[in-house]
Motif scaffolding. Structure first.
Motif, PDB file in Angstrom:
ATOM      1  N   SER A  68     -31.174 -35.685 -63.090  1.00  0.00           N
ATOM      2  CA  SER A  68     -32.308 -36.928 -62.561  1.00  0.00           C
ATOM      3  C   SER A  68     -31.701 -37.989 -61.814  1.00  0.00           C
ATOM      4  O   SER A  68     -32.115 -38.264 -61.026  1.00  0.00           O
ATOM      5  CB  SER A  68     -32.560 -37.818 -63.960  1.00  0.00           C
ATOM      6  N   LYS A  69     -30.269 -38.474 -62.246  1.00  0.00           N
ATOM      7  CA  LYS A  69     -29.539 -38.795 -61.123  1.00  0.00           C
ATOM      8  C   LYS A  69     -29.501 -38.944 -59.844  1.00  0.00           C
ATOM      9  O   LYS A  69     -29.608 -39.728 -59.081  1.00  0.00           O
ATOM     10  CB  LYS A  69     -28.165 -39.205 -61.564  1.00  0.00           C
ATOM     11  N   LEU A  70     -28.982 -37.097 -59.544  1.00  0.00           N
ATOM     12  CA  LEU A  70     -28.636 -37.109 -58.235  1.00  0.00           C
ATOM     13  C   LEU A  70     -29.915 -36.078 -58.143  1.00  0.00           C
ATOM     14  O   LEU A  70     -30.010 -35.152 -56.853  1.00  0.00           O
ATOM     15  CB  LEU A  70     -27.762 -35.402 -58.759  1.00  0.00           C
ATOM     16  N   ASN A  71     -31.002 -36.074 -58.600  1.00  0.00           N
ATOM     17  CA  ASN A  71     -32.409 -36.399 -58.015  1.00  0.00           C
ATOM     18  C   ASN A  71     -32.946 -34.390 -58.564  1.00  0.00           C
ATOM     19  O   ASN A  71     -33.453 -33.820 -57.277  1.00  0.00           O
ATOM     20  CB  ASN A  71     -33.408 -36.549 -56.934  1.00  0.00           C
ATOM     21  N   VAL A  72     -32.046 -33.693 -59.211  1.00  0.00           N
ATOM     22  CA  VAL A  72     -31.736 -31.771 -58.482  1.00  0.00           C
ATOM     23  C   VAL A  72     -33.646 -31.990 -59.955  1.00  0.00           C
ATOM     24  O   VAL A  72     -34.080 -30.420 -59.123  1.00  0.00           O
ATOM     25  CB  VAL A  72     -30.506 -31.364 -59.895  1.00  0.00           C
ATOM     26  N   PHE A  73     -34.283 -32.279 -60.106  1.00  0.00           N
ATOM     27  CA  PHE A  73     -35.521 -31.936 -60.897  1.00  0.00           C
ATOM     28  C   PHE A  73     -36.587 -31.700 -59.841  1.00  0.00           C
ATOM     29  O   PHE A  73     -37.821 -31.859 -59.688  1.00  0.00           O
ATOM     30  CB  PHE A  73     -35.968 -32.618 -61.777  1.00  0.00           C
ATOM     31  N   ASP A  74     -36.297 -31.930 -58.210  1.00  0.00           N
ATOM     32  CA  ASP A  74     -37.006 -31.838 -57.204  1.00  0.00           C
ATOM     33  C   ASP A  74     -37.204 -31.044 -56.860  1.00  0.00           C
ATOM     34  O   ASP A  74     -38.551 -31.098 -56.047  1.00  0.00           O
ATOM     35  CB  ASP A  74     -36.176 -32.870 -56.001  1.00  0.00           C
ATOM     36  N   VAL A  75     -36.745 -29.945 -56.914  1.00  0.00           N
ATOM     37  CA  VAL A  75     -37.489 -28.642 -56.996  1.00  0.00           C
ATOM     38  C   VAL A  75     -37.200 -27.415 -57.823  1.00  0.00           C
ATOM     39  O   VAL A  75     -36.675 -27.850 -59.019  1.00  0.00           O
ATOM     40  CB  VAL A  75     -35.854 -28.174 -55.826  1.00  0.00           C
ATOM     41  N   ARG A  76     -37.521 -26.292 -57.756  1.00  0.00           N
ATOM     42  CA  ARG A  76     -38.200 -25.594 -58.865  1.00  0.00           C
ATOM     43  C   ARG A  76     -36.514 -25.136 -59.487  1.00  0.00           C
ATOM     44  O   ARG A  76     -35.749 -24.928 -58.217  1.00  0.00           O
ATOM     45  CB  ARG A  76     -38.885 -24.384 -58.175  1.00  0.00           C
ATOM     46  N   PRO A  77     -36.557 -24.523 -59.809  1.00  0.00           N
ATOM     47  CA  PRO A  77     -35.500 -24.909 -61.140  1.00  0.00           C
ATOM     48  C   PRO A  77     -34.898 -22.975 -60.489  1.00  0.00           C
ATOM     49  O   PRO A  77     -36.273 -22.705 -60.324  1.00  0.00           O
ATOM     50  CB  PRO A  77     -35.588 -24.419 -62.980  1.00  0.00           C
ATOM     51  N   GLY A  78     -33.519 -21.898 -60.400  1.00  0.00           N
ATOM     52  CA  GLY A  78     -33.973 -20.565 -60.521  1.00  0.00           C
ATOM     53  C   GLY A  78     -33.206 -19.639 -61.111  1.00  0.00           C
ATOM     54  O   GLY A  78     -32.747 -19.927 -62.580  1.00  0.00           O
ATOM     55  N   ILE A  79     -33.599 -18.373 -60.559  1.00  0.00           N
ATOM     56  CA  ILE A  79     -32.767 -17.537 -61.998  1.00  0.00           C
ATOM     57  C   ILE A  79     -30.836 -17.914 -61.516  1.00  0.00           C
ATOM     58  O   ILE A  79     -30.267 -17.213 -62.082  1.00  0.00           O
ATOM     59  CB  ILE A  79     -33.828 -16.144 -61.231  1.00  0.00           C
ATOM     60  N   THR A  80     -30.687 -17.795 -60.131  1.00  0.00           N
ATOM     61  CA  THR A  80     -29.247 -17.598 -60.135  1.00  0.00           C
ATOM     62  C   THR A  80     -28.742 -19.196 -58.961  1.00  0.00           C
ATOM     63  O   THR A  80     -30.449 -19.458 -58.561  1.00  0.00           O
ATOM     64  CB  THR A  80     -29.195 -16.777 -59.030  1.00  0.00           C
ATOM     65  N   GLY A  81     -28.149 -19.545 -58.798  1.00  0.00           N
ATOM     66  CA  GLY A  81     -27.829 -20.092 -57.758  1.00  0.00           C
ATOM     67  C   GLY A  81     -26.241 -20.792 -57.615  1.00  0.00           C
ATOM     68  O   GLY A  81     -25.465 -19.734 -58.018  1.00  0.00           O
TER      69      GLY A  81
END
Length: 182
Positions: free
Chosen positions: A120-133
């Motif tokens: 949340s601190k880094l705004n990671v939830f602004d994108v869709r989660p992925g199968i890989t990364g």
């Protein structure tokens, strides 16, 4: 552009792998009696969605992050599925529905509060989660929430078509181990 690629790759991936998925499903029936694993995960904008995978652990295994689960709960067929990453193929359905991307931060569980806070601190939830990364191909799992969130943010900030395909290729060819089980 990425969403369009996600859609077409997921659609054709499901169409072409369908006969193979049926075989894995049938083997899974003999392995656990319940070959499909469904679990609520944290999605884009922290909205819940149901992630779909092939089951790799015994049916009565507690719903915890992989690094907290016991390796004794993994079935022999589940071990094969994990090593080959075939357990991930049903997630193409989540991609097709728009709940996930092929490449993005791995979706966590709602009980992984420290990870949710760091993301949340880094705004990671602004994108869709992925199968890989990026974290998965570098063997960074959910046991190090702050580091994982930082790597997720780095990937989001640098993601382009070239990196998108590079991360998919690295995953398919076996780079990284994904979320480890103790």
């Amino acid at each position: 552009m990425i969403r369009l690629l996600d859609f077409f790759i997921a659609f054709f991936g499901l169409v072409f792998s369908f006969p193979f998925l049926i075989v894995l499903f049938i083997i899974g029936l003999f392995d656990t009696g319940s070959p499909i694993f469904r679990q609520e995960r944290v999605g884009r904008n922290q909205k819940p969605f149901i992630l779909v995978k092939f089951r790799t652990m015994k049916v009565d295994t507690a719903s915890v992050a992989s690094h907290l689960a016991s390796s004794a709960s993994i079935t022999p067929f589940g071990s094969f599925l994990r090593k080959t990453k075939l357990d991930e193929i049903p997630q193409l359905w989540n991609v097709l529905k728009g709940e996930m991307s092929l490449v993005g931060p791995r979706p966590g569980l709602f009980n992984q509060e420290e990870l949710t806070i760091e993301r949340s601190k880094l705004n990671v939830f602004d994108v869709r989660p992925g199968i890989t990364g990026l974290a998965q191909v570098n063997e960074i799992d959910m046991s190090t929430p702050a580091k994982l969130a930082e790597v997720d943010k780095q990937m989001i900030d640098t993601l382009n078509i070239k990196l998108y395909f590079k991360l998919i290729l690295m995953t398919v060819t076996g780079s990284g181990s994904g979320d480890r089980v103790k």
